[in-house]
Design a protein around this motif. Structure first.
Motif, PDB file in Angstrom:
ATOM      1  N   LYS A  46      -3.111   6.846   5.144  1.00  0.00           N
ATOM      2  CA  LYS A  46      -3.899   6.093   6.124  1.00  0.00           C
ATOM      3  C   LYS A  46      -4.710   4.979   5.458  1.00  0.00           C
ATOM      4  O   LYS A  46      -4.964   3.937   6.076  1.00  0.00           O
ATOM      5  CB  LYS A  46      -4.809   7.052   6.887  1.00  0.00           C
ATOM      6  CG  LYS A  46      -4.029   7.992   7.794  1.00  0.00           C
ATOM      7  CD  LYS A  46      -4.904   9.062   8.416  1.00  0.00           C
ATOM      8  CE  LYS A  46      -4.059  10.006   9.268  1.00  0.00           C
ATOM      9  NZ  LYS A  46      -4.839  11.145   9.798  1.00  0.00           N
ATOM     10  N   ASP A  49      -2.324   1.924   5.018  1.00  0.00           N
ATOM     11  CA  ASP A  49      -2.078   1.170   6.236  1.00  0.00           C
ATOM     12  C   ASP A  49      -3.352   0.603   6.859  1.00  0.00           C
ATOM     13  O   ASP A  49      -3.298  -0.106   7.859  1.00  0.00           O
ATOM     14  CB  ASP A  49      -1.371   2.074   7.257  1.00  0.00           C
ATOM     15  CG  ASP A  49      -0.771   1.292   8.406  1.00  0.00           C
ATOM     16  OD1 ASP A  49      -0.315   0.161   8.174  1.00  0.00           O
ATOM     17  OD2 ASP A  49      -0.776   1.787   9.541  1.00  0.00           O
ATOM     18  N   THR A  66      -7.463  -4.523   2.809  1.00  0.00           N
ATOM     19  CA  THR A  66      -7.608  -3.782   4.073  1.00  0.00           C
ATOM     20  C   THR A  66      -9.007  -3.885   4.661  1.00  0.00           C
ATOM     21  O   THR A  66      -9.190  -3.659   5.860  1.00  0.00           O
ATOM     22  CB  THR A  66      -7.258  -2.294   3.881  1.00  0.00           C
ATOM     23  OG1 THR A  66      -8.145  -1.708   2.919  1.00  0.00           O
ATOM     24  CG2 THR A  66      -5.818  -2.116   3.431  1.00  0.00           C
ATOM     25  N   ILE A  75      -1.550  -6.922   7.532  1.00  0.00           N
ATOM     26  CA  ILE A  75      -1.041  -5.712   6.897  1.00  0.00           C
ATOM     27  C   ILE A  75      -0.348  -4.826   7.925  1.00  0.00           C
ATOM     28  O   ILE A  75       0.750  -4.300   7.691  1.00  0.00           O
ATOM     29  CB  ILE A  75      -2.181  -4.944   6.190  1.00  0.00           C
ATOM     30  CG1 ILE A  75      -2.690  -5.737   4.992  1.00  0.00           C
ATOM     31  CG2 ILE A  75      -1.704  -3.562   5.741  1.00  0.00           C
ATOM     32  CD1 ILE A  75      -3.934  -5.171   4.354  1.00  0.00           C
ATOM     33  N   HIS A  76      -0.968  -4.654   9.080  1.00  0.00           N
ATOM     34  CA  HIS A  76      -0.384  -3.815  10.126  1.00  0.00           C
ATOM     35  C   HIS A  76       0.982  -4.334  10.579  1.00  0.00           C
ATOM     36  O   HIS A  76       1.831  -3.558  11.015  1.00  0.00           O
ATOM     37  CB  HIS A  76      -1.327  -3.735  11.327  1.00  0.00           C
ATOM     38  CG  HIS A  76      -2.502  -2.846  11.092  1.00  0.00           C
ATOM     39  ND1 HIS A  76      -3.677  -2.943  11.805  1.00  0.00           N
ATOM     40  CD2 HIS A  76      -2.692  -1.828  10.226  1.00  0.00           C
ATOM     41  CE1 HIS A  76      -4.529  -2.027  11.382  1.00  0.00           C
ATOM     42  NE2 HIS A  76      -3.951  -1.347  10.417  1.00  0.00           N
ATOM     43  N   VAL A  79       3.423  -3.202   7.424  1.00  0.00           N
ATOM     44  CA  VAL A  79       3.511  -1.803   6.993  1.00  0.00           C
ATOM     45  C   VAL A  79       3.734  -0.926   8.214  1.00  0.00           C
ATOM     46  O   VAL A  79       2.897  -0.876   9.119  1.00  0.00           O
ATOM     47  CB  VAL A  79       2.232  -1.362   6.249  1.00  0.00           C
ATOM     48  CG1 VAL A  79       2.339   0.107   5.838  1.00  0.00           C
ATOM     49  CG2 VAL A  79       1.991  -2.244   5.029  1.00  0.00           C
ATOM     50  N   PHE A  81       4.353   2.869  10.010  1.00  0.00           N
ATOM     51  CA  PHE A  81       3.825   4.216   9.790  1.00  0.00           C
ATOM     52  C   PHE A  81       4.523   5.172  10.752  1.00  0.00           C
ATOM     53  O   PHE A  81       4.401   5.046  11.961  1.00  0.00           O
ATOM     54  CB  PHE A  81       2.313   4.220  10.049  1.00  0.00           C
ATOM     55  CG  PHE A  81       1.562   5.347   9.395  1.00  0.00           C
ATOM     56  CD1 PHE A  81       1.794   6.666   9.762  1.00  0.00           C
ATOM     57  CD2 PHE A  81       0.615   5.103   8.412  1.00  0.00           C
ATOM     58  CE1 PHE A  81       1.108   7.710   9.164  1.00  0.00           C
ATOM     59  CE2 PHE A  81      -0.081   6.138   7.804  1.00  0.00           C
ATOM     60  CZ  PHE A  81       0.164   7.441   8.176  1.00  0.00           C
ATOM     61  N   PRO A 155       9.170  -4.474   9.158  1.00  0.00           N
ATOM     62  CA  PRO A 155       8.132  -4.327   8.130  1.00  0.00           C
ATOM     63  C   PRO A 155       8.712  -4.468   6.727  1.00  0.00           C
ATOM     64  O   PRO A 155       9.936  -4.427   6.540  1.00  0.00           O
ATOM     65  CB  PRO A 155       7.633  -2.899   8.361  1.00  0.00           C
ATOM     66  CG  PRO A 155       8.848  -2.177   8.855  1.00  0.00           C
ATOM     67  CD  PRO A 155       9.581  -3.178   9.718  1.00  0.00           C
ATOM     68  N   ILE A 159       5.823   3.949   5.731  1.00  0.00           N
ATOM     69  CA  ILE A 159       5.221   5.208   5.292  1.00  0.00           C
ATOM     70  C   ILE A 159       5.715   6.313   6.213  1.00  0.00           C
ATOM     71  O   ILE A 159       5.556   6.228   7.435  1.00  0.00           O
ATOM     72  CB  ILE A 159       3.688   5.146   5.352  1.00  0.00           C
ATOM     73  CG1 ILE A 159       3.155   3.976   4.531  1.00  0.00           C
ATOM     74  CG2 ILE A 159       3.064   6.469   4.893  1.00  0.00           C
ATOM     75  CD1 ILE A 159       1.703   3.629   4.841  1.00  0.00           C
ATOM     76  N   ASP A 161       4.866   9.947   6.964  1.00  0.00           N
ATOM     77  CA  ASP A 161       3.826  10.948   6.700  1.00  0.00           C
ATOM     78  C   ASP A 161       4.248  12.298   7.278  1.00  0.00           C
ATOM     79  O   ASP A 161       4.073  12.559   8.463  1.00  0.00           O
ATOM     80  CB  ASP A 161       2.498  10.502   7.315  1.00  0.00           C
ATOM     81  CG  ASP A 161       1.339  11.422   6.915  1.00  0.00           C
ATOM     82  OD1 ASP A 161       1.543  12.301   6.059  1.00  0.00           O
ATOM     83  OD2 ASP A 161       0.242  11.258   7.463  1.00  0.00           O
TER      84      ASP A 161
END
Length: 266
Positions: A46, A49, A66, A75-76, A79, A81, A155, A159, A161
């Motif tokens: 987290k 991101d 960030t 960035i969002h 990247v 998620f 992207p 990530i 998770d």
């Protein structure tokens, strides 16, 4: 590409979750982050991101910080998620609308949207489910739709998770296959998992323990030099088998081929 520079994070002072963590991930790497429950690995995800911001230190993605609100938006967009439970990401009633939603948020021109949707769904073999309701799909199918929604936004890093933890073996295999196909195409992959079998094919392992970075390196070195039980982790079956049979040279990912190479089993 991604840099953690003396990163600290806590929810309450005196209860540190991440403590002075430093690492750099280059474009195109496939990195697995492992650790026991509560070790801080999902917090690291987290922080990458920008869903969480460091209390001290900096997290930068392609030199974007960030903690800078203007840069965080960029960035969002770069990247992706993928969460443990794909339903946490669903907010619409059809697969197509689910993939379109992210494109609308980042203001992709309308004439590009359908092409991106079709390409993303083909990448995860879900193009036949365009009008299906996401909540009626199987667990593996739901996760593939969640991945497609990220892919459509094009992207530079994704990530995952614990993205396989709620899936059956077939679903896990499908999602892992997609991760590696994306990596082969040049995508940077960060895979957070507690399934040690899944990290054998990673290029690099980061071990998080009690908020500290305990190991950063090659998976084979990790399993040969670290006492994984100390960190509430288990050796993968292939590694346990090799050690039991005292095979040399070591093999891990393709353990069946390793046995054949030793005894010429057909």
């Amino acid at each position: 590409m991604l840099t953690f520079d003396h990163v600290h994070f806590y929810y309450k002072k005196g209860q540190t979750i991440i403590n002075d963590v430093n690492f750099t991930i280059q474009a195109g790497e496939f990195v697995s982050i492992v650790g026991a429950n509560g070790s801080g690995k999902s917090t690291v995800a987290k922080l990458i991101d920008g869903l969480l911001l460091p209390k001290k230190g900096t997290v930068k993605f392609q030199q974007l910080d960030t903690t800078n609100p203007d840069e965080l938006m960029k960035i969002h967009q770069q990247v992706g998620f993928v969460f443990q439970n794909p339903e946490d990401q669903f907010i619409t009633t059809t697969v197509m609308d689910e993939v379109l939603f992210g494109l609308q948020n980042i203001r992709v021109p309308r004439e590009e949207m359908r092409g991106r949707v079709d390409t993303a769904l083909r990448a995860v073999q879900m193009e036949e489910y365009l009008e299906a309701m996401p909540h009626q799909l199987s667990g593996g199918q739901k996760q593939r739709v969640a991945i497609a929604a990220i892919l459509a936004m094009q992207p530079k890093m994704i990530i995952f998770d614990e993205a396989t933890s709620m899936l059956d073996p077939q679903g896990r295999k499908q999602v892992l296959s997609i991760m590696h196909e994306l990596h082969d195409q040049g995508m940077t992959i960060i895979h957070i998992t507690h399934h040690m079998e899944e990290v054998l094919s990673a290029e690099r392992i980061l071990l998080i323990h009690e908020g500290h970075l305990e190991f950063d390196g090659d998976p084979f070195v990790f399993f040969e030099t670290m006492s994984v039980e100390k960190y509430q982790l288990q050796l993968p079956f292939a590694v346990r088998l090799r050690k039991t049979l005292q095979l040399d040279p070591p093999f891990t990912v393709n353990w069946k081929e390793g046995i054949r190479s030793q005894w010429s089993i057909n």
